[in-house]
Design a protein around this motif. Sequence first.
Motif, PDB file in Angstrom:
ATOM      1  N   VAL A 163     102.288  26.433  16.773  1.00  0.00           N
ATOM      2  CA  VAL A 163     102.440  27.024  15.439  1.00  0.00           C
ATOM      3  C   VAL A 163     101.947  26.050  14.369  1.00  0.00           C
ATOM      4  O   VAL A 163     101.220  26.431  13.442  1.00  0.00           O
ATOM      5  CB  VAL A 163     103.909  27.414  15.183  1.00  0.00           C
ATOM      6  N   MET A 164     102.323  24.778  14.507  1.00  0.00           N
ATOM      7  CA  MET A 164     101.943  23.778  13.504  1.00  0.00           C
ATOM      8  C   MET A 164     100.432  23.542  13.466  1.00  0.00           C
ATOM      9  O   MET A 164      99.844  23.363  12.393  1.00  0.00           O
ATOM     10  CB  MET A 164     102.670  22.457  13.790  1.00  0.00           C
ATOM     11  N   LEU A 165      99.799  23.543  14.629  1.00  0.00           N
ATOM     12  CA  LEU A 165      98.365  23.286  14.695  1.00  0.00           C
ATOM     13  C   LEU A 165      97.536  24.563  14.657  1.00  0.00           C
ATOM     14  O   LEU A 165      96.455  24.598  14.065  1.00  0.00           O
ATOM     15  CB  LEU A 165      98.034  22.508  15.975  1.00  0.00           C
ATOM     16  N   GLY A 166      98.034  25.610  15.310  1.00  0.00           N
ATOM     17  CA  GLY A 166      97.267  26.837  15.450  1.00  0.00           C
ATOM     18  C   GLY A 166      97.182  27.659  14.178  1.00  0.00           C
ATOM     19  O   GLY A 166      96.162  28.318  13.932  1.00  0.00           O
ATOM     20  N   THR A 167      98.233  27.626  13.348  1.00  0.00           N
ATOM     21  CA  THR A 167      98.204  28.400  12.106  1.00  0.00           C
ATOM     22  C   THR A 167      97.090  27.915  11.175  1.00  0.00           C
ATOM     23  O   THR A 167      96.286  28.734  10.701  1.00  0.00           O
ATOM     24  CB  THR A 167      99.572  28.337  11.407  1.00  0.00           C
ATOM     25  N   PRO A 168      96.980  26.613  10.898  1.00  0.00           N
ATOM     26  CA  PRO A 168      95.835  26.166  10.074  1.00  0.00           C
ATOM     27  C   PRO A 168      94.484  26.460  10.732  1.00  0.00           C
ATOM     28  O   PRO A 168      93.517  26.812  10.041  1.00  0.00           O
ATOM     29  CB  PRO A 168      96.063  24.650   9.949  1.00  0.00           C
ATOM     30  N   MET A 169      94.407  26.328  12.062  1.00  0.00           N
ATOM     31  CA  MET A 169      93.147  26.606  12.742  1.00  0.00           C
ATOM     32  C   MET A 169      92.746  28.063  12.564  1.00  0.00           C
ATOM     33  O   MET A 169      91.578  28.369  12.275  1.00  0.00           O
ATOM     34  CB  MET A 169      93.282  26.265  14.229  1.00  0.00           C
ATOM     35  N   ALA A 170      93.706  28.970  12.737  1.00  0.00           N
ATOM     36  CA  ALA A 170      93.403  30.397  12.569  1.00  0.00           C
ATOM     37  C   ALA A 170      93.003  30.709  11.135  1.00  0.00           C
ATOM     38  O   ALA A 170      92.091  31.512  10.889  1.00  0.00           O
ATOM     39  CB  ALA A 170      94.618  31.233  12.980  1.00  0.00           C
ATOM     40  N   LEU A 171      93.669  30.079  10.174  1.00  0.00           N
ATOM     41  CA  LEU A 171      93.325  30.299   8.762  1.00  0.00           C
ATOM     42  C   LEU A 171      91.899  29.846   8.470  1.00  0.00           C
ATOM     43  O   LEU A 171      91.144  30.540   7.784  1.00  0.00           O
ATOM     44  CB  LEU A 171      94.307  29.533   7.873  1.00  0.00           C
ATOM     45  N   VAL A 172      91.521  28.701   9.003  1.00  0.00           N
ATOM     46  CA  VAL A 172      90.156  28.193   8.785  1.00  0.00           C
ATOM     47  C   VAL A 172      89.128  29.115   9.433  1.00  0.00           C
ATOM     48  O   VAL A 172      88.105  29.444   8.830  1.00  0.00           O
ATOM     49  CB  VAL A 172      90.028  26.759   9.340  1.00  0.00           C
ATOM     50  N   LEU A 173      89.402  29.551  10.666  1.00  0.00           N
ATOM     51  CA  LEU A 173      88.443  30.410  11.362  1.00  0.00           C
ATOM     52  C   LEU A 173      88.318  31.778  10.710  1.00  0.00           C
ATOM     53  O   LEU A 173      87.234  32.380  10.719  1.00  0.00           O
ATOM     54  CB  LEU A 173      88.873  30.569  12.824  1.00  0.00           C
ATOM     55  N   ALA A 174      89.411  32.291  10.149  1.00  0.00           N
ATOM     56  CA  ALA A 174      89.397  33.642   9.585  1.00  0.00           C
ATOM     57  C   ALA A 174      88.956  33.682   8.128  1.00  0.00           C
ATOM     58  O   ALA A 174      88.418  34.686   7.673  1.00  0.00           O
ATOM     59  CB  ALA A 174      90.781  34.277   9.711  1.00  0.00           C
ATOM     60  N   ARG A 175      89.205  32.608   7.394  1.00  0.00           N
ATOM     61  CA  ARG A 175      88.979  32.653   5.953  1.00  0.00           C
ATOM     62  C   ARG A 175      87.839  31.757   5.472  1.00  0.00           C
ATOM     63  O   ARG A 175      87.443  31.825   4.314  1.00  0.00           O
ATOM     64  CB  ARG A 175      90.261  32.239   5.215  1.00  0.00           C
ATOM     65  N   SER A 176      87.305  30.902   6.331  1.00  0.00           N
ATOM     66  CA  SER A 176      86.261  29.968   5.896  1.00  0.00           C
ATOM     67  C   SER A 176      84.896  30.419   6.386  1.00  0.00           C
ATOM     68  O   SER A 176      84.770  31.178   7.361  1.00  0.00           O
ATOM     69  CB  SER A 176      86.552  28.557   6.422  1.00  0.00           C
ATOM     70  N   ARG A 177      83.881  29.932   5.710  1.00  0.00           N
ATOM     71  CA  ARG A 177      82.501  30.146   6.107  1.00  0.00           C
ATOM     72  C   ARG A 177      81.792  28.801   6.074  1.00  0.00           C
ATOM     73  O   ARG A 177      81.665  28.188   5.008  1.00  0.00           O
ATOM     74  CB  ARG A 177      81.803  31.137   5.154  1.00  0.00           C
ATOM     75  N   PHE A 178      81.346  28.315   7.214  1.00  0.00           N
ATOM     76  CA  PHE A 178      80.652  27.032   7.258  1.00  0.00           C
ATOM     77  C   PHE A 178      79.722  27.038   8.461  1.00  0.00           C
ATOM     78  O   PHE A 178      79.930  27.794   9.418  1.00  0.00           O
ATOM     79  CB  PHE A 178      81.639  25.867   7.338  1.00  0.00           C
ATOM     80  N   PRO A 179      78.671  26.209   8.431  1.00  0.00           N
ATOM     81  CA  PRO A 179      77.749  26.149   9.573  1.00  0.00           C
ATOM     82  C   PRO A 179      78.490  25.715  10.838  1.00  0.00           C
ATOM     83  O   PRO A 179      79.310  24.805  10.817  1.00  0.00           O
ATOM     84  CB  PRO A 179      76.730  25.072   9.145  1.00  0.00           C
ATOM     85  N   GLY A 180      78.216  26.397  11.922  1.00  0.00           N
ATOM     86  CA  GLY A 180      78.875  26.055  13.180  1.00  0.00           C
ATOM     87  C   GLY A 180      80.204  26.736  13.386  1.00  0.00           C
ATOM     88  O   GLY A 180      80.973  26.351  14.283  1.00  0.00           O
ATOM     89  N   LEU A 181      80.503  27.769  12.578  1.00  0.00           N
ATOM     90  CA  LEU A 181      81.789  28.455  12.701  1.00  0.00           C
ATOM     91  C   LEU A 181      81.940  29.104  14.076  1.00  0.00           C
ATOM     92  O   LEU A 181      83.002  29.014  14.710  1.00  0.00           O
ATOM     93  CB  LEU A 181      81.918  29.515  11.604  1.00  0.00           C
ATOM     94  N   ARG A 182      80.882  29.743  14.566  1.00  0.00           N
ATOM     95  CA  ARG A 182      80.963  30.391  15.876  1.00  0.00           C
ATOM     96  C   ARG A 182      81.168  29.365  16.983  1.00  0.00           C
ATOM     97  O   ARG A 182      81.940  29.603  17.917  1.00  0.00           O
ATOM     98  CB  ARG A 182      79.685  31.195  16.139  1.00  0.00           C
ATOM     99  N   LEU A 183      80.508  28.228  16.862  1.00  0.00           N
ATOM    100  CA  LEU A 183      80.692  27.168  17.857  1.00  0.00           C
ATOM    101  C   LEU A 183      82.121  26.641  17.814  1.00  0.00           C
ATOM    102  O   LEU A 183      82.739  26.413  18.857  1.00  0.00           O
ATOM    103  CB  LEU A 183      79.702  26.031  17.598  1.00  0.00           C
TER     104      LEU A 183
END
Length: 277
Positions: A81-101
């Motif tokens: 929960v502590m690590l996965g919540t920020p990771m999911a937020l970044v993957l769902a809400r951010s746009r940056f090169p290499g996002l799919r990777l």
Amino acid sequence: MTTQQERRSGRRASAARTDAGLPGWVYLPALIGGIFIVLPLVAMVARVNWGQFWILVTSESSVAALWLSLKTATASTLLCVMLGTPMALVLARSRFPGLRLARSLVLLPLVLPPVVGGIALIYTFGRQGLLGGTLEVLGIRIAFTTAAVVIAQTFVALPFLVLSLEGSLRTAGRRYEAVAATLGANPTTVLRRVTLPLVLPGLTSGAVLAFARALGEFGATLTFAGSLQGVTRTLPLEIYLQRETDADAAVALSLVLVVVAVLIVLVTRRRGSEGVV
């Protein structure tokens, strides 16, 4: 109450409309698939020695393994929960090169054999590992300790929470967050007051799934943490060892895990249904 009844009626009506459009032949492979899943469980239940069941599941080694599994799975779920919540937020809400990777790497433990994950952890946190050597100098030993169990479980369970929460974030969209930002809320306030409450059912489901995966972890734990009673021997490892010496005990303990898994599935499904609008 009326609103809940209307929602349930609407879901039932929708399900009825969906069923009406299914071709009849679909039910046969569906039935075969259901039998394929249920029959082994029925066979296991039929094999249980009910007269000795309580004695088998309350032996010293069994109780120690069960409590260790519950404690480590809880700790690994908190880490997820502590690590996965920020990771999911970044993957769902951010746009940056290499996002799919980045997303592919995060989800990699889902497709890796657990033993491979355990080997990777050994070469990271073991005595001669990438970080393990430095940690040993500092007096911190991880491999073949209870901490190794938690790390192994977190490694394999983390993608389940990330995948579930990222899907909830994408489904929820960004319109409420945009409104809150327009009204002057800062990003932290939007996250705390809007985003997280909105996707709480998805976060809960992801945490439950992560707990279930951690509770049933075997390969990475055995490879990275070993099997020392009371220290690293979780319930799946105890079942594996008992299978060689006491088949009745192995079946009884397996049934305990099945019951826990069924309860977890029911909780997850209920949470998922409550999240449907």
